[in-house]
Design a protein around this motif. Structure first.
Motif, PDB file in Angstrom:
ATOM      1  N   ARG A 210       1.077  -1.154   0.155  1.00 52.08           N
ATOM      2  CA  ARG A 210      -0.156  -0.040   0.101  1.00 52.08           C
ATOM      3  C   ARG A 210       0.759   1.218  -0.025  1.00 52.08           C
ATOM      4  N   ASP A 211       1.860   1.217   0.932  1.00 52.03           N
ATOM      5  CA  ASP A 211       2.642   2.695   0.960  1.00 52.03           C
ATOM      6  C   ASP A 211       3.515   2.684  -0.116  1.00 52.03           C
ATOM      7  N   GLU A 212       4.021   1.445  -0.756  1.00 47.31           N
ATOM      8  CA  GLU A 212       4.753   1.619  -1.849  1.00 47.31           C
ATOM      9  C   GLU A 212       4.107   1.946  -3.246  1.00 47.31           C
ATOM     10  N   GLY A 213       2.841   1.434  -3.102  1.00 46.99           N
ATOM     11  CA  GLY A 213       1.996   1.713  -4.360  1.00 46.99           C
ATOM     12  C   GLY A 213       1.548   3.404  -4.336  1.00 46.99           C
ATOM     13  N   GLY A 214       1.319   3.886  -3.043  1.00 47.35           N
ATOM     14  CA  GLY A 214       0.895   5.365  -2.997  1.00 47.35           C
ATOM     15  C   GLY A 214       2.206   6.238  -3.150  1.00 47.35           C
ATOM     16  N   LEU A 215       3.533   5.946  -2.924  1.00 41.05           N
ATOM     17  CA  LEU A 215       4.527   6.586  -3.011  1.00 41.05           C
ATOM     18  C   LEU A 215       4.898   6.506  -4.642  1.00 41.05           C
ATOM     19  N   GLY A 216       4.740   5.522  -5.141  1.00 38.58           N
ATOM     20  CA  GLY A 216       4.712   5.342  -6.665  1.00 38.58           C
ATOM     21  C   GLY A 216       3.821   6.416  -7.290  1.00 38.58           C
ATOM     22  N   MET A 217       2.671   6.641  -6.851  1.00 34.82           N
ATOM     23  CA  MET A 217       1.648   7.254  -7.734  1.00 34.82           C
ATOM     24  C   MET A 217       2.193   8.754  -7.402  1.00 34.82           C
ATOM     25  N   LEU A 218       2.710   8.988  -6.484  1.00 32.48           N
ATOM     26  CA  LEU A 218       3.050  10.749  -5.901  1.00 32.48           C
ATOM     27  C   LEU A 218       4.398  10.725  -6.977  1.00 32.48           C
ATOM     28  N   VAL A 219       5.357   9.858  -6.911  1.00 25.81           N
ATOM     29  CA  VAL A 219       6.677  10.057  -7.728  1.00 25.81           C
ATOM     30  C   VAL A 219       6.135  10.234  -9.299  1.00 25.81           C
ATOM     31  N   ALA A 220       5.218   9.461  -9.815  1.00 26.17           N
ATOM     32  CA  ALA A 220       4.855   9.816 -11.329  1.00 26.17           C
ATOM     33  C   ALA A 220       4.187  10.897 -11.280  1.00 26.17           C
ATOM     34  N   LEU A 221       3.207  11.470 -10.544  1.00 26.90           N
ATOM     35  CA  LEU A 221       2.761  12.794 -10.551  1.00 26.90           C
ATOM     36  C   LEU A 221       4.027  14.158 -10.621  1.00 26.90           C
ATOM     37  N   PHE A 222       4.882  13.734  -9.795  1.00 23.54           N
ATOM     38  CA  PHE A 222       5.792  14.784  -9.643  1.00 23.54           C
ATOM     39  C   PHE A 222       6.657  14.797 -11.084  1.00 23.54           C
ATOM     40  N   LEU A 223       7.025  13.458 -11.618  1.00 25.54           N
ATOM     41  CA  LEU A 223       7.773  13.414 -12.632  1.00 25.54           C
ATOM     42  C   LEU A 223       7.124  14.127 -14.157  1.00 25.54           C
ATOM     43  N   VAL A 224       5.800  13.556 -14.096  1.00 31.89           N
ATOM     44  CA  VAL A 224       4.987  14.457 -14.752  1.00 31.89           C
ATOM     45  C   VAL A 224       5.084  16.040 -14.938  1.00 31.89           C
ATOM     46  N   MET A 225       4.895  16.394 -13.753  1.00 28.69           N
ATOM     47  CA  MET A 225       5.021  17.904 -13.664  1.00 28.69           C
ATOM     48  C   MET A 225       6.208  18.281 -14.094  1.00 28.69           C
ATOM     49  N   LEU A 226       7.271  17.746 -13.844  1.00 23.21           N
ATOM     50  CA  LEU A 226       8.688  18.181 -14.555  1.00 23.21           C
ATOM     51  C   LEU A 226       8.738  18.198 -16.062  1.00 23.21           C
ATOM     52  N   TYR A 227       8.104  17.128 -16.271  1.00 23.34           N
ATOM     53  CA  TYR A 227       8.361  16.714 -17.656  1.00 23.34           C
ATOM     54  C   TYR A 227       7.672  17.790 -18.461  1.00 23.34           C
ATOM     55  N   ILE A 228       6.242  18.165 -18.082  1.00 26.70           N
ATOM     56  CA  ILE A 228       5.505  19.214 -18.940  1.00 26.70           C
ATOM     57  C   ILE A 228       6.081  20.581 -18.730  1.00 26.70           C
ATOM     58  N   ALA A 229       6.569  20.663 -17.564  1.00 25.27           N
ATOM     59  CA  ALA A 229       7.332  22.261 -17.334  1.00 25.27           C
ATOM     60  C   ALA A 229       8.510  22.292 -18.277  1.00 25.27           C
ATOM     61  N   PHE A 230       9.362  21.242 -18.609  1.00 28.96           N
ATOM     62  CA  PHE A 230      10.448  21.454 -19.378  1.00 28.96           C
ATOM     63  C   PHE A 230       9.813  21.265 -21.005  1.00 28.96           C
ATOM     64  N   ARG A 231       8.970  20.478 -21.193  1.00 27.68           N
ATOM     65  CA  ARG A 231       8.437  20.533 -22.574  1.00 27.68           C
ATOM     66  C   ARG A 231       7.709  21.670 -22.891  1.00 27.68           C
ATOM     67  N   PHE A 232       6.635  22.263 -22.141  1.00 26.37           N
ATOM     68  CA  PHE A 232       5.749  23.355 -22.434  1.00 26.37           C
ATOM     69  C   PHE A 232       6.435  24.539 -21.665  1.00 26.37           C
ATOM     70  N   GLN A 233       5.605  24.619 -20.484  1.00 29.54           N
ATOM     71  CA  GLN A 233       5.773  25.836 -19.730  1.00 29.54           C
ATOM     72  C   GLN A 233       5.030  25.420 -18.303  1.00 29.54           C
ATOM     73  N   TYR A 234       5.466  26.170 -17.312  1.00 27.18           N
ATOM     74  CA  TYR A 234       5.114  25.868 -16.090  1.00 27.18           C
ATOM     75  C   TYR A 234       3.708  25.972 -15.598  1.00 27.18           C
ATOM     76  N   LYS A 235       2.963  26.687 -16.572  1.00 21.99           N
ATOM     77  CA  LYS A 235       1.289  26.970 -16.348  1.00 21.99           C
ATOM     78  C   LYS A 235       0.819  25.660 -17.032  1.00 21.99           C
ATOM     79  N   PHE A 236       1.572  25.111 -18.088  1.00 22.05           N
ATOM     80  CA  PHE A 236       0.941  24.003 -18.611  1.00 22.05           C
ATOM     81  C   PHE A 236       1.155  22.771 -17.623  1.00 22.05           C
TER      82      PHE A 236
END
Length: 388
Positions: A210-236
């Protein structure tokens, strides 16, 4: 591109109304998660699952009723490959069911009689595997009953101890109860029943999953945010993550509201929904960025509407074909993956909706405009233009 060419559906004309609906759905989901919580499956709570084979097709309704009567905690029974193969799941160990049965029979034999504790036999008691200490009954009362039937428990010895009656068993409670359960299933179905396999998931392992699954979901969201900010712009990036958080909370809220089992397959479906929704959102964002650079006279709202209209056909075709497969999987895939298919169906619907109204709505709320997407001038570019 001229202003008159911006013929589009006015998606953002409803953005405040749709935004209010999204907030309402989020509040309902959060309240349900806070009050009801998730009905965690055996993968997260720990428990036992056994696979049994019937000589003839099994009746799941009758099996579920029998499992409750046998003292199992939150038992489930589903077909596993065919109608003669049944997977039985219960929270806790088989020992727990045995203790419930023994406790009920002790109470019927002598009101007030109870189980004091369960322990391992003392060193030197070779061939014996478990000790149960009872209170409120004597060896004479228990010896001639079927509470500790030797067919299942093997050799049974009684001894008086300081705090009650110690019953030493040759077969453990887990083994004895499993054998008793197989006999009960065989007698009830009037056919032969064979144990295929038996597995136990400890509560500690369940907590780690349960804990590792929840942590994996949070890490995925964080990495997505970094990728979009780099690929587009922080508002995106903020718009994409807002849509993903919206999708995840609504899927979890759906399972909480209807108290559907949440196990590893559903967690995998939630992570798949994140990927699906993100893919759809990036397609929309790419078109919005392109049109902000091409369309010179449109307002941000008009550019967003125009972009959403251009990607609408692709979004609907992708979602409908995906849903067609998922509905077939839900209808014909069997009970074992019903919740997995349900999570994906809800996630695809919510993800399609959020790509249009949550992510794009967030961009307008953050006052996205053409200047946000103009590349910064290179160093020395202005000086070069001044050189004759």
């Amino acid at each position: 591109m001229a202003q008159e060419e911006l013929k589009s559906i006015n998606f953002m004309g409803w953005r405040k109304t749709i935004g209010a609906i999204s907030i309402l759905l989020l509040l309902v989901s959060i309240v349900s998660l806070a009050v009801n919580g998730l009905r965690l499956g055996l993968d997260f709570t720990g428990g036992t699952q056994i696979e049994v084979g019937f000589a003839e097709p099994a009746n799941l309704g009758e099996i579920r009723t029998l499992l409750v009567e046998q003292g199992l905690e939150n038992p489930t029974a589903v077909y596993f490959g065919s109608e003669t193969e049944v997977l039985i799941r219960t929270q806790g160990a088989m020992q727990d069911g045995a203790l419930v049965l023994i406790g009920n029979r002790l109470e019927a034999l002598e009101p007030g009689a109870q189980i004091v504790r369960v322990e391992r036999p003392a060193a030197g008691q070779a061939g014996l595997s478990q000790v149960i200490v009872l209170d409120g009954v004597s060896a004479a009362q228990v010896r001639d009953t079927d509470i500790f039937d030797r067919t299942y428990f093997g050799n049974v010895e009684f001894a008086q101890v300081e705090d009650g009656l110690a019953v030493t068993l040759e077969n453990s409670l887990d083994v004895a109860y499993t054998n008793r359960l197989l006999t009960a299933l065989s007698e009830h179905a009037n056919t032969d029943v064979e144990l295929r396999r038996s597995e136990f998931v400890g509560p500690q392992i369940g907590e780690e999953l349960r804990d590792e699954g929840g942590l994996g979901m949070l890490v995925a969201l964080f990495l997505v945010m970094l990728y979009i900010a780099f690929r587009f712009q922080y508002k995106f990036a903020l718009g994409a993550v807002a849509a993903l958080i919206h999708d995840v909370i609504l899927v979890l809220g759906f399972f909480s509201l209807f108290q559907l089992d949440f196990d590893l397959t559903v967690l995998a479906a939630v992570l798949a929904v994140i990927g699906y929704s993100l893919n759809d959102t990036i397609v929309v964002f790419d078109r919005i960025r392109e049109n902000f650079r091409l369309v010179r006279r449109g307002s941000p709202k008009e550019v967003v509407n125009f972009s959403l209209t251009q990607t609408l056909e692709r979004t609907l075709i992708t979602s409908l074909t995906t849903l067609l497969v998922l509905v077939m999987l839900f209808l014909f895939g069997g009970e074992l993956i019903n919740n997995f298919a349900t999570a994906l169906i809800v996630g695809v619907l919510v993800g399609t909706y959020s790509s249009i109204y949550v992510s794009a709505n967030t961009l307008l709320a953050l006052h996205i405009d053409r200047e946000d997407l103009i590349p910064p001038p290179k160093e020395g570019e202005e000086q070069e233009e001044l050189v004759p």
